[in-house]
Motif scaffolding. Structure first.
Motif, PDB file in Angstrom:
ATOM      1  N   UNK A  23     -17.889   0.877  31.870  1.00 48.16           N
ATOM      2  CA  UNK A  23     -19.067   0.911  31.008  1.00 48.16           C
ATOM      3  C   UNK A  23     -18.843   1.881  29.854  1.00 48.16           C
ATOM      4  N   UNK A  24     -18.740   1.334  28.657  1.00 47.33           N
ATOM      5  CA  UNK A  24     -18.510   2.195  27.507  1.00 47.33           C
ATOM      6  C   UNK A  24     -19.748   3.050  27.235  1.00 47.33           C
ATOM      7  N   UNK A  25     -19.525   4.273  26.759  1.00 49.54           N
ATOM      8  CA  UNK A  25     -20.634   5.144  26.383  1.00 49.54           C
ATOM      9  C   UNK A  25     -20.873   5.085  24.882  1.00 49.54           C
ATOM     10  N   UNK A  26     -19.913   4.533  24.154  1.00 49.90           N
ATOM     11  CA  UNK A  26     -20.034   4.394  22.705  1.00 49.90           C
ATOM     12  C   UNK A  26     -19.071   3.301  22.265  1.00 49.90           C
ATOM     13  N   UNK A  27     -19.498   2.498  21.299  1.00 51.83           N
ATOM     14  CA  UNK A  27     -18.646   1.437  20.782  1.00 51.83           C
ATOM     15  C   UNK A  27     -19.015   1.188  19.328  1.00 51.83           C
ATOM     16  N   UNK A  28     -17.996   0.930  18.517  1.00 53.13           N
ATOM     17  CA  UNK A  28     -18.251   0.623  17.115  1.00 53.13           C
ATOM     18  C   UNK A  28     -17.132  -0.266  16.610  1.00 53.13           C
ATOM     19  N   UNK A  29     -17.469  -1.205  15.733  1.00 50.20           N
ATOM     20  CA  UNK A  29     -16.468  -2.063  15.117  1.00 50.20           C
ATOM     21  C   UNK A  29     -16.829  -2.248  13.651  1.00 50.20           C
ATOM     22  N   UNK A  30     -15.883  -2.770  12.897  1.00 50.17           N
ATOM     23  CA  UNK A  30     -16.150  -3.051  11.496  1.00 50.17           C
ATOM     24  C   UNK A  30     -15.440  -4.324  11.074  1.00 50.17           C
ATOM     25  N   UNK A  31     -16.073  -5.050  10.175  1.00 53.01           N
ATOM     26  CA  UNK A  31     -15.447  -6.222   9.567  1.00 53.01           C
ATOM     27  C   UNK A  31     -15.109  -5.933   8.106  1.00 53.01           C
ATOM     28  N   UNK A  32     -15.309  -4.674   7.678  1.00 62.34           N
ATOM     29  CA  UNK A  32     -15.009  -4.332   6.286  1.00 62.34           C
ATOM     30  C   UNK A  32     -13.502  -4.261   6.074  1.00 62.34           C
ATOM     31  N   UNK A  33     -13.093  -4.455   4.848  1.00 55.54           N
ATOM     32  CA  UNK A  33     -11.670  -4.455   4.510  1.00 55.54           C
ATOM     33  C   UNK A  33     -11.505  -3.643   3.234  1.00 55.54           C
ATOM     34  N   UNK A  34     -10.895  -2.476   3.258  1.00 57.57           N
ATOM     35  CA  UNK A  34     -10.217  -1.851   4.389  1.00 57.57           C
ATOM     36  C   UNK A  34     -11.218  -1.329   5.430  1.00 57.57           C
ATOM     37  N   UNK A  35     -10.716  -1.141   6.653  1.00 58.40           N
ATOM     38  CA  UNK A  35     -11.561  -0.716   7.766  1.00 58.40           C
ATOM     39  C   UNK A  35     -11.796   0.789   7.727  1.00 58.40           C
TER      40      UNK A  35
END
Length: 159
Positions: A105-117
């Motif tokens: 179970x993650x306590x924090x998660x983040x992602x991005x689709x921006x370029x550059x990341x």
């Protein structure tokens, strides 16, 4: 290396099946290593790299499904911040943070689709002392073995 954590709800026999993602080709030349552990005997995910606070490290999302694992040992009550950057690439990086006692179970998660990341997480208060684990993957199925990402994890003592 690919790592999966399973949490069986009952005692019994469990089986592992390995197939390619398209289920359309065989590779009799590739050997696989499977490591099994039981509850209470948590080991680092395969290929885990030890981090030092504030020291950047680089890695690659080399193929679809690639998972890079890192750990940093921190003290309860301190603050932790995760940052990841990557030059222009098709990869959509995702970073997950897990506490020492639970890789499911993650306590924090983040992602991005921006370029550059560019991912810069909010400061998180550390709930328990120990080795926190970070997993870097691609949010989508994209990969790029030629363009590295840079991961920096910083621990600070609050004022």
């Amino acid at each position: 290396a690919v790592s999966h954590v399973l949490s069986p709800t009952a005692a019994g026999d469990y089986y592992v099946r390995i197939t390619d993602s398209g289920n359309n080709d065989a590779d009799p030349q590739t050997a696989y290593t499977i490591t099994l552990t039981s509850p209470g005997s948590q080991t680092d995910p395969p290929g885990t790299v030890e981090l030092s606070s504030g020291a950047p490290t680089s890695g690659y999302i080399e193929s679809s499904g690639d998972e890079d694992w890192y750990k940093i040992t921190v003290t309860e009550g301190n603050l932790l911040q995760v940052g990841l950057s990557q030059p222009s690439s098709a990869v959509e990086p995702r970073v997950r943070l897990y506490k020492p006692s639970d890789l499911t179970n993650e306590v924090w998660s983040k992602y991005t689709t921006s370029d550059p990341a560019n991912i810069l997480g909010e400061w998180q208060r550390v709930a328990e002392s120990g080795s926190y684990y970070l997993q870097v993957t691609s949010w989508g199925s994209y990969s790029d073995p030629t363009i590295p990402y840079t991961l920096t994890v910083t621990e600070e003592t609050p004022p």
